[in-house]
Design a protein around this motif. Sequence first.
Motif, PDB file in Angstrom:
ATOM      1  N   PHE A  80       5.024 -48.246  46.630  1.00 39.75           N
ATOM      2  CA  PHE A  80       6.026 -47.566  45.795  1.00 39.75           C
ATOM      3  C   PHE A  80       7.341 -48.343  45.733  1.00 39.75           C
ATOM      4  CE2 PHE A  80       8.097 -43.475  44.308  1.00 39.75           C
ATOM      5  CZ  PHE A  80       7.288 -43.358  43.175  1.00 39.75           C
ATOM      6  N   ALA A  81       7.366 -49.561  46.255  1.00 40.67           N
ATOM      7  CA  ALA A  81       8.534 -50.437  46.063  1.00 40.67           C
ATOM      8  C   ALA A  81       8.107 -51.495  45.068  1.00 40.67           C
ATOM      9  CB  ALA A  81       8.941 -51.071  47.387  1.00 40.67           C
ATOM     10  N   THR A 114       8.931 -36.578  58.759  1.00 42.53           N
ATOM     11  CA  THR A 114       9.493 -37.752  58.070  1.00 42.53           C
ATOM     12  C   THR A 114      10.500 -37.312  57.012  1.00 42.53           C
ATOM     13  OG1 THR A 114       7.589 -37.828  56.586  1.00 42.53           O
ATOM     14  CG2 THR A 114       7.562 -39.353  58.434  1.00 42.53           C
ATOM     15  N   ALA A 115      10.242 -36.182  56.364  1.00 42.39           N
ATOM     16  CA  ALA A 115      11.218 -35.701  55.371  1.00 42.39           C
ATOM     17  C   ALA A 115      12.563 -35.441  56.047  1.00 42.39           C
ATOM     18  CB  ALA A 115      10.714 -34.433  54.702  1.00 42.39           C
ATOM     19  N   VAL A 116      12.507 -34.892  57.271  1.00 37.90           N
ATOM     20  CA  VAL A 116      13.735 -34.610  58.020  1.00 37.90           C
ATOM     21  C   VAL A 116      14.381 -35.913  58.493  1.00 37.90           C
ATOM     22  CG1 VAL A 116      14.540 -33.677  60.247  1.00 37.90           C
ATOM     23  CG2 VAL A 116      13.117 -32.277  58.739  1.00 37.90           C
ATOM     24  N   ALA A 119      16.196 -37.450  55.720  1.00 41.37           N
ATOM     25  CA  ALA A 119      17.451 -36.743  55.404  1.00 41.37           C
ATOM     26  C   ALA A 119      18.546 -37.155  56.387  1.00 41.37           C
ATOM     27  CB  ALA A 119      17.229 -35.237  55.463  1.00 41.37           C
ATOM     28  N   LEU A 120      18.199 -37.208  57.678  1.00 42.72           N
ATOM     29  CA  LEU A 120      19.208 -37.565  58.688  1.00 42.72           C
ATOM     30  C   LEU A 120      19.697 -38.992  58.463  1.00 42.72           C
ATOM     31  CD1 LEU A 120      17.436 -36.115  61.904  1.00 42.72           C
ATOM     32  CD2 LEU A 120      19.243 -35.023  60.550  1.00 42.72           C
ATOM     33  N   LYS A 121      18.763 -39.893  58.171  1.00 40.26           N
ATOM     34  CA  LYS A 121      19.141 -41.299  57.975  1.00 40.26           C
ATOM     35  C   LYS A 121      19.946 -41.499  56.693  1.00 40.26           C
ATOM     36  CE  LYS A 121      16.297 -44.669  59.077  1.00 40.26           C
ATOM     37  NZ  LYS A 121      15.028 -45.467  59.189  1.00 40.26           N
ATOM     38  N   ILE A 122      19.579 -40.778  55.649  1.00 38.92           N
ATOM     39  CA  ILE A 122      20.353 -40.885  54.397  1.00 38.92           C
ATOM     40  C   ILE A 122      21.787 -40.426  54.655  1.00 38.92           C
ATOM     41  CG2 ILE A 122      20.688 -39.814  52.125  1.00 38.92           C
ATOM     42  CD1 ILE A 122      17.658 -39.950  51.702  1.00 38.92           C
ATOM     43  N   HIS A 311      14.109 -47.957  54.175  1.00 40.71           N
ATOM     44  CA  HIS A 311      13.179 -46.996  54.804  1.00 40.71           C
ATOM     45  C   HIS A 311      12.017 -46.796  53.833  1.00 40.71           C
ATOM     46  CE1 HIS A 311      12.425 -43.361  57.446  1.00 40.71           C
ATOM     47  NE2 HIS A 311      11.552 -43.210  56.466  1.00 40.71           N
ATOM     48  N   GLY A 312      10.807 -46.725  54.376  1.00 42.43           N
ATOM     49  CA  GLY A 312       9.651 -46.474  53.509  1.00 42.43           C
ATOM     50  C   GLY A 312       8.419 -46.262  54.347  1.00 42.43           C
TER      51      GLY A 312
END
Length: 437
Positions: A80-81, A114-116, A119-122, A311-312
């Motif tokens: 997806f990149a 991973t969704a969380v 979010a924390l990293k963003i 991140h990916g």
Amino acid sequence: MKNDTLTLDRRHIWHPFTQGQTAPDPVVMTRGQGAHLIAEDGSRYLDLISSWWVNIHGHARGEIATAISDQAHRLEQVAFAGFTHRPGVDLACRLAGLLPGDLDRVFFSDNGSTAVEIALKIAWQYWRNQGDARRCLFAAFGGGYHGDTLGAMSVGFSSGFYAPFADMVRETAFVPFADTWLGDNAIDDKEAATLSAVETLLSEKADHLVAVILEPLIQAAGGMRMGRPDFLRDIVARFQAAGVIVIFDEVMTGFGRTGALFACHKAKVIPDIVCVAKSLTAGFLPLAATVCREDIHQSFLSNSFDTAFAHGHSFTANPLGCAAALASLDLFEKEHCLEKIARIEQIHHQRLADLSACPTITHRRVMGSVAAFDLHGGDQGYGAEIGRRLSERMRKRGFILRPLGEVVYLMPPYCIDEHDLHSAYDGLAATVPTLLD
Ligand code: PMP
């Protein structure tokens, strides 16, 4: 040498959240049909926990299976990149349209943790992209659970699941979660205590906070603890007024569980980042999404890779998962799921009221498709024997429950037959009074 499923399982499988030495043998499931699971020996079980809260439309739904199969025959996976695809783009548009405000930018991953983590990293990098490196502290709510990866464990530490990892996690500022139940007359005091803790935190540390993360309206794994929508709105407004990014972990609450499509709709608030997973694909495939305000995304744009989000995951936006999610959203509308959830909520209220005379049952609570109560008089905590006993006895009657220690909850798929839901409550009425014998 025997090679039946259970023998091979005992030899090779390490099950999640399980003490392998003492746990009873797992049930070998071979099929699913509507709200039921069917075991190898032909026994049928009503899935009252939606298979760990992921299943919303019932098991083995043909519409979703067909969507996945059609997609698998066209394109099963692509990095997806540097590449994109229609199911990913369609799903992102759909999520952006369903979520409020300018929650328009979607980052895909593959599970709730991973969704969380994303979010924390963003949130963390958002501040650094603007040259603000002072912000190193996350805030969260006591008893909240956000997943089992490192960042998620840090902000969920007070849920009590992570004692062996205490030295691995980051310090987090926890404020109390004001939970309530039917007939609770101390909720105003609990909310006042939370408010005061939030005000103290903001007055002392607002400039050091990266973000606050919370499970809106229902703290799930921490014990199906329910809060009031108006209070949630008030709390969010305070964090946002202080310039703190608000992350809603809607991994469990998303897609109708609280009675609205998302808990943020029910509370009438617009968080800055939302995490969804679990029932995003109606339980068919692992897929998750972290959806942010567009201006947060804008802060990652520059002429340098340094500000990009590095991140990916291999399976980011897997086309099969996206096709499943789109088919699930179609079913959600076509089958008027919000109406079905309202009917489930009515039955929960009615049948929990019937159970109120049982002294073993306390703290009855209901929100949307979720009903919960505590078992009183036995041991407490995640390993509580009383909850295990209930689960074993209910299983013999053909019902799957998985109490969180002494906390019992029902969270059925929305397709559950009303008669089946009533029979589950009949089973509880017959079983709970025997638990302390
Ligand atoms: N957040 C919440 C609110 C959850 O309930 C869970 C899982 N129970 C997670 C995050 C983690 O999701 P997953 O198990 O898919 O990693």
